[in-house]
Design an enzyme around this catalytic site. Sequence first.
Site, PDB file in Angstrom:
ATOM      1  N   ASP A 152       0.817  -1.207   0.000  1.00 32.09           N
ATOM      2  CA  ASP A 152       0.000   0.000   0.000  1.00 32.09           C
ATOM      3  C   ASP A 152       0.855   1.263   0.000  1.00 32.09           C
ATOM      4  OD1 ASP A 152      -2.368  -1.352  -0.106  1.00 32.09           O
ATOM      5  OD2 ASP A 152      -2.927  -1.051   1.990  1.00 32.09           O
TER       6      ASP A 152
ATOM      7  N   ASP B 148      -4.070   9.956   4.765  1.00 30.82           N
ATOM      8  CA  ASP B 148      -4.294  10.800   5.938  1.00 30.82           C
ATOM      9  C   ASP B 148      -3.204  11.841   6.128  1.00 30.82           C
ATOM     10  OD1 ASP B 148      -2.146   9.236   6.970  1.00 30.82           O
ATOM     11  OD2 ASP B 148      -3.547   7.778   7.785  1.00 30.82           O
TER      12      ASP B 148
ATOM     13  N   THR C  12      -8.979   2.709   6.897  1.00 28.44           N
ATOM     14  CA  THR C  12      -8.504   1.355   7.203  1.00 28.44           C
ATOM     15  C   THR C  12      -7.005   1.360   7.494  1.00 28.44           C
ATOM     16  OG1 THR C  12      -8.305   0.942   4.815  1.00 28.44           O
ATOM     17  CG2 THR C  12     -10.298   0.134   5.921  1.00 28.44           C
TER      18      THR C  12
END
Length: 275
Positions: free
Chosen positions: A63, A138, A176
Site C-alpha cells: 500500500d 491521511d 482502514t
Amino acid sequence: MDESALHHMREDLTRLTRHLRSHGLHVCVEERTANFVDEEGIQLSTLEHIGRKSDLVIVMGGDGTMLSVGRALRDTPAPLVGINRGRLGFLTDLQTDNMLGEIDKILQGEYQLESRMLLQSEVTRAGKYIHQTVALNDVVIKSAFRLIELEVHVDGLFVSQQRSDGLILTTPTGTTAYGLSAGGPIMHPDLAAISIVPISPHTLSYRPITVPAKSVIEVIVVHAADAQISFDGQGQYPLMAGDHIRIARAEQEIRLVHPKDYCYFDMLRNKLNWG
C-alpha cells in the site's frame, strides 16, 4: 529488502513485463524499477511521463507504494491497479501468483473503475506558507513522546481544544489505515467525507468526528513539544506552536482499477479477519 525478496521481485516484474510484451502491448517501465527487470529492449521513462501517456499504470508493491505512486500521478489521467507484494494490501487487489490472468481480464475490459478523494494540506507559520502537499490516506499531527495541544475549527467554527498524542485527518481510503488503529470509523470509499480522529486524547470524551468532504478543517498548534506532521506516513515535518494547518478536499482524485468481481466488503472481511 533482503536478497530473497529482491530475487522474487525481479522474477515477478520480469514475468509481468514479458507477458505484456508477448501480447503486443507497448510497455514502459519506470527508470528505477527497470533495475529489477531482466528484459532487453524495454522503454524506460519517468513516472510522470508514464502517467500522462499510459492507458493503465500497474504498481507492484504494498500500500505504501500505491500511496506514493498515486500522489505522484494525481495530475495525470492514468488509472492504477496494484499487485500486492506487501502485507495487508488494502489498495493492491491482485496477487503475484495469479496476476497475469487477472491483468489479462482487465485489459479485456473486465474491471471496475473507482475514484478516491485526496486531502490538500497547507502549513502556515507567521502568515507564510512553509509546506503544502496532498495525501491519499491521511494527514497526521502528533508527538512521539509528549502530549500536544491542538485547537480544531471546521468551516471557521470552533470545535474543540484538546490535549492528546495527536490528531488524524483521514479520507475514506485512510480509515482502514492509522485511523482504524486509533479507534476511528471505517468509511466506505464512495462517501465524500473527512474523519477527524484524536490519538489517545487526555480527555476520554473526545471522540472521532466525521464531516462532509466540502468542509475546510483548520488545526492550530497551541503547544507543540516534539510535534510533527506527516502525509500518508511518508515524510515528516516539524511543527511549532502557532502553526496553522489547513486541510480540505483536493481538486484531484486518484482512479483505481479493480477486478470485475471486486467487493469492498469481501476485502474488509479478508484483510481484517472478520468471520
